[in-house]
Design a protein around this motif. Structure first.
Motif, PDB file in Angstrom:
ATOM      1  N   GLU A  50       0.829  -1.201   0.000  1.00 20.00           N
ATOM      2  CA  GLU A  50       0.000   0.000   0.000  1.00 20.00           C
ATOM      3  C   GLU A  50       0.866   1.256   0.000  1.00 20.00           C
ATOM      4  O   GLU A  50       0.601   2.217  -0.732  1.00 20.00           O
ATOM      5  N   LEU A  51       1.922   1.247   0.804  1.00 18.23           N
ATOM      6  CA  LEU A  51       2.821   2.396   0.868  1.00 18.23           C
ATOM      7  C   LEU A  51       3.617   2.558  -0.424  1.00 18.23           C
ATOM      8  O   LEU A  51       3.839   3.676  -0.887  1.00 18.23           O
ATOM      9  N   LEU A  52       4.044   1.454  -1.003  1.00 18.41           N
ATOM     10  CA  LEU A  52       4.784   1.539  -2.264  1.00 18.41           C
ATOM     11  C   LEU A  52       3.898   2.100  -3.372  1.00 18.41           C
ATOM     12  O   LEU A  52       4.373   2.829  -4.247  1.00 18.41           O
ATOM     13  N   ARG A  53       2.614   1.764  -3.346  1.00 18.79           N
ATOM     14  CA  ARG A  53       1.689   2.373  -4.311  1.00 18.79           C
ATOM     15  C   ARG A  53       1.541   3.864  -4.026  1.00 18.79           C
ATOM     16  O   ARG A  53       1.485   4.684  -4.949  1.00 18.79           O
ATOM     17  N   LEU A  54       1.514   4.213  -2.735  1.00 20.51           N
ATOM     18  CA  LEU A  54       1.366   5.614  -2.354  1.00 20.51           C
ATOM     19  C   LEU A  54       2.526   6.457  -2.855  1.00 20.51           C
ATOM     20  O   LEU A  54       2.340   7.588  -3.302  1.00 20.51           O
ATOM     21  N   VAL A  55       3.742   5.918  -2.790  1.00 19.39           N
ATOM     22  CA  VAL A  55       4.922   6.653  -3.265  1.00 19.39           C
ATOM     23  C   VAL A  55       5.258   6.312  -4.715  1.00 19.39           C
ATOM     24  O   VAL A  55       6.320   6.668  -5.215  1.00 19.39           O
ATOM     25  N   GLN A  56       4.336   5.576  -5.378  1.00 22.41           N
ATOM     26  CA  GLN A  56       4.421   5.291  -6.815  1.00 22.41           C
ATOM     27  C   GLN A  56       5.649   4.462  -7.188  1.00 22.41           C
ATOM     28  O   GLN A  56       6.285   4.687  -8.216  1.00 22.41           O
ATOM     29  N   LEU A  57       5.971   3.488  -6.325  1.00 17.25           N
ATOM     30  CA  LEU A  57       7.132   2.638  -6.596  1.00 17.25           C
ATOM     31  C   LEU A  57       6.837   1.161  -6.357  1.00 17.25           C
ATOM     32  O   LEU A  57       7.749   0.393  -6.049  1.00 17.25           O
ATOM     33  N   GLU A  58       5.569   0.738  -6.509  1.00 17.25           N
ATOM     34  CA  GLU A  58       5.258  -0.666  -6.250  1.00 17.25           C
ATOM     35  C   GLU A  58       5.963  -1.608  -7.220  1.00 17.25           C
ATOM     36  O   GLU A  58       6.282  -2.751  -6.879  1.00 17.25           O
ATOM     37  N   SER A  59       6.298  -1.120  -8.427  1.00 19.99           N
ATOM     38  CA  SER A  59       6.986  -1.974  -9.399  1.00 19.99           C
ATOM     39  C   SER A  59       8.445  -2.220  -9.026  1.00 19.99           C
ATOM     40  O   SER A  59       9.105  -3.092  -9.614  1.00 19.99           O
ATOM     41  N   GLN A  60       8.978  -1.452  -8.028  1.00 13.68           N
ATOM     42  CA  GLN A  60      10.384  -1.592  -7.632  1.00 13.68           C
ATOM     43  C   GLN A  60      10.549  -2.422  -6.358  1.00 13.68           C
ATOM     44  O   GLN A  60      11.635  -2.450  -5.777  1.00 13.68           O
ATOM     45  N   ALA A  61       9.515  -3.122  -5.931  1.00 10.29           N
ATOM     46  CA  ALA A  61       9.541  -3.808  -4.633  1.00 10.29           C
ATOM     47  C   ALA A  61      10.696  -4.788  -4.490  1.00 10.29           C
ATOM     48  O   ALA A  61      11.262  -4.938  -3.402  1.00 10.29           O
ATOM     49  N   LYS A  62      11.063  -5.457  -5.551  1.00  3.35           N
ATOM     50  CA  LYS A  62      12.112  -6.479  -5.477  1.00  3.35           C
ATOM     51  C   LYS A  62      13.493  -5.935  -5.810  1.00  3.35           C
ATOM     52  O   LYS A  62      14.476  -6.683  -5.776  1.00  3.35           O
ATOM     53  N   HIS A  63      13.585  -4.666  -6.121  1.00  4.25           N
ATOM     54  CA  HIS A  63      14.880  -4.071  -6.443  1.00  4.25           C
ATOM     55  C   HIS A  63      15.638  -3.712  -5.162  1.00  4.25           C
ATOM     56  O   HIS A  63      15.059  -3.613  -4.077  1.00  4.25           O
ATOM     57  N   PHE A  64      16.950  -3.461  -5.320  1.00  5.35           N
ATOM     58  CA  PHE A  64      17.779  -3.006  -4.209  1.00  5.35           C
ATOM     59  C   PHE A  64      18.006  -1.504  -4.347  1.00  5.35           C
ATOM     60  O   PHE A  64      17.908  -0.940  -5.452  1.00  5.35           O
ATOM     61  N   PRO A  65      18.307  -0.823  -3.244  1.00  5.28           N
ATOM     62  CA  PRO A  65      18.497   0.631  -3.305  1.00  5.28           C
ATOM     63  C   PRO A  65      19.496   1.088  -4.356  1.00  5.28           C
ATOM     64  O   PRO A  65      19.317   2.147  -4.972  1.00  5.28           O
TER      65      PRO A  65
END
Length: 354
Positions: free
Chosen positions: A119-134
């Protein structure tokens, strides 16, 4: 949730960083702490977070005294300038970290953590990056992840320390607008530290201008810009021309023009007239009260053109901002003799202002 700081002072050794500071941040408000380096902004933010203990004074969160509480007990979300993300964890795990390390009795079930993080990743518009590293993200994306991580623990207040300081100018502007929209959605009391005047004036509901451990003025962006409380605030908020003046018969003569002096001013006392570059009239005609000045620099970009001029009488530098159409009609070049006159001036005497 509101924040109240009451009479907070703080020393580091013999140096007093905060001097009896008081302020209040209301529910849903975004307040900027603005000031030069060393003014006490970050120390005040860390006192609110519980990362520093004040020598005196109190911190009240949601009408409860939190002065002696630990940072975790205060339920504060803190976003640092340099992200402070865990490089060995994915984006998902970074955001979930604060939830996973809670004591077992307060830790949400795995499914609830997963739903909250997504939900938070969608809020900050980055849900597609969930499996990526910083390391696979841009600076702006990493800062948004840092914000999502701060929000994951459902903080009562949000604190941001120079959140855009490590980013380039274009990304900073984009993130400012994004953060303003996001804050309007989450609607919690928030404080951010910045030394960037444009950032504070654009983003904040109110601005607290700090100097040498004290708050000089608190107000809306328009209030602190248009009606500065004293000479420090005027000089710090944007470019300004300084004219020497003297008070006589209730008025001060600023560059040949007459403006009302503060009622507290003593007759004969020296004064200063502060004039913004766009409030400086520039002509070729030598009208009443005009000051002759030579053009030494011209910088035009977009709808406005900035002129730098040198006064003929005393060699002081003046800055004027002209709209493009007027500049084109005036057509000044370096070396031209022009005449300037303040259209508006704020007179300050011993830090009394009008």
């Amino acid at each position: 949730m509101s924040i109240q700081v009451q009479g907070v002072s703080k020393h580091f050794g013999d140096f007093q960083v905060l001097k009896n500071v008081s302020l209040e941040v209301f529910q849903g408000e975004l307040l900027a702490l603005l000031g030069p380096s060393g003014s006490g902004k970050t120390t005040l933010l860390r006192v609110i977070a519980g990362l520093e203990q004040p020598d005196s004074g109190r911190v009240i969160l949601n009408e409860l005294d939190a002065t002696s509480q630990s940072p975790s007990a205060r339920r504060v979300g803190f976003v640092f300038q340099h992200y402070a993300l865990f490089g060995h964890m994915t984006v998902f795990e970074n955001v979930a970290f604060g939830l996973r390390v809670r004591p077992r009795q307060h830790r949400p079930p795995k499914a609830e953590i997963r739903d909250r993080v997504m939900e938070l990743l969608r809020l900050v518009q980055l849900e597609s990056q969930a499996k990526h590293f910083p390391s696979q993200l841009s600076g702006g994306q990493r800062q948004r992840i840092a914000l999502a991580r701060a929000l994951a623990v459902e903080p009562k207040v949000l604190l941001l320390d120079e959140p855009f300081g490590a980013l380039d100018a274009k990304v900073r502007k984009e993130l400012r607008r994004w953060l303003r929209r996001l804050h309007d959605e989450i609607h919690i009391a928030s404080v951010f530290v910045t030394h960037d005047q444009e950032e504070a004036l654009e983003l904040a509901d109110r601005v607290a201008v700090m100097n040498a451990g004290s708050i000089e003025q608190i107000g809306t962006p328009q209030e602190v810009y248009d009606r500065p409380a004293n000479s420090f605030v005027y000089g710090f908020l944007g470019n300004v021309n300084l004219f020497h003046a003297r008070v006589e018969n209730g008025v001060a003569r600023v560059g040949g023009a007459v403006f009302q002096a503060p009622t507290e001013a003593v007759p004969g006392s020296p004064a200063f007239g502060y004039v913004r570059p766009h409030e400086l009239e520039v002509t070729r005609a030598n009208g009443h009260g005009a000051i002759p000045a030579k053009v030494v620099y011209v910088h035009g970009l977009g709808p406005f053109v900035n002129l730098e001029l040198t006064r003929v009488d005393n060699g002081e530098t003046l800055h004027a901002q002209l709209n493009r159409s007027y500049f084109d009609s005036l057509a000044p070049v370096i070396g031209d003799l022009l005449h300037v006159r303040p259209n508006n001036a704020r007179v300050i005497v011993d830090d009394y202002s009008i």
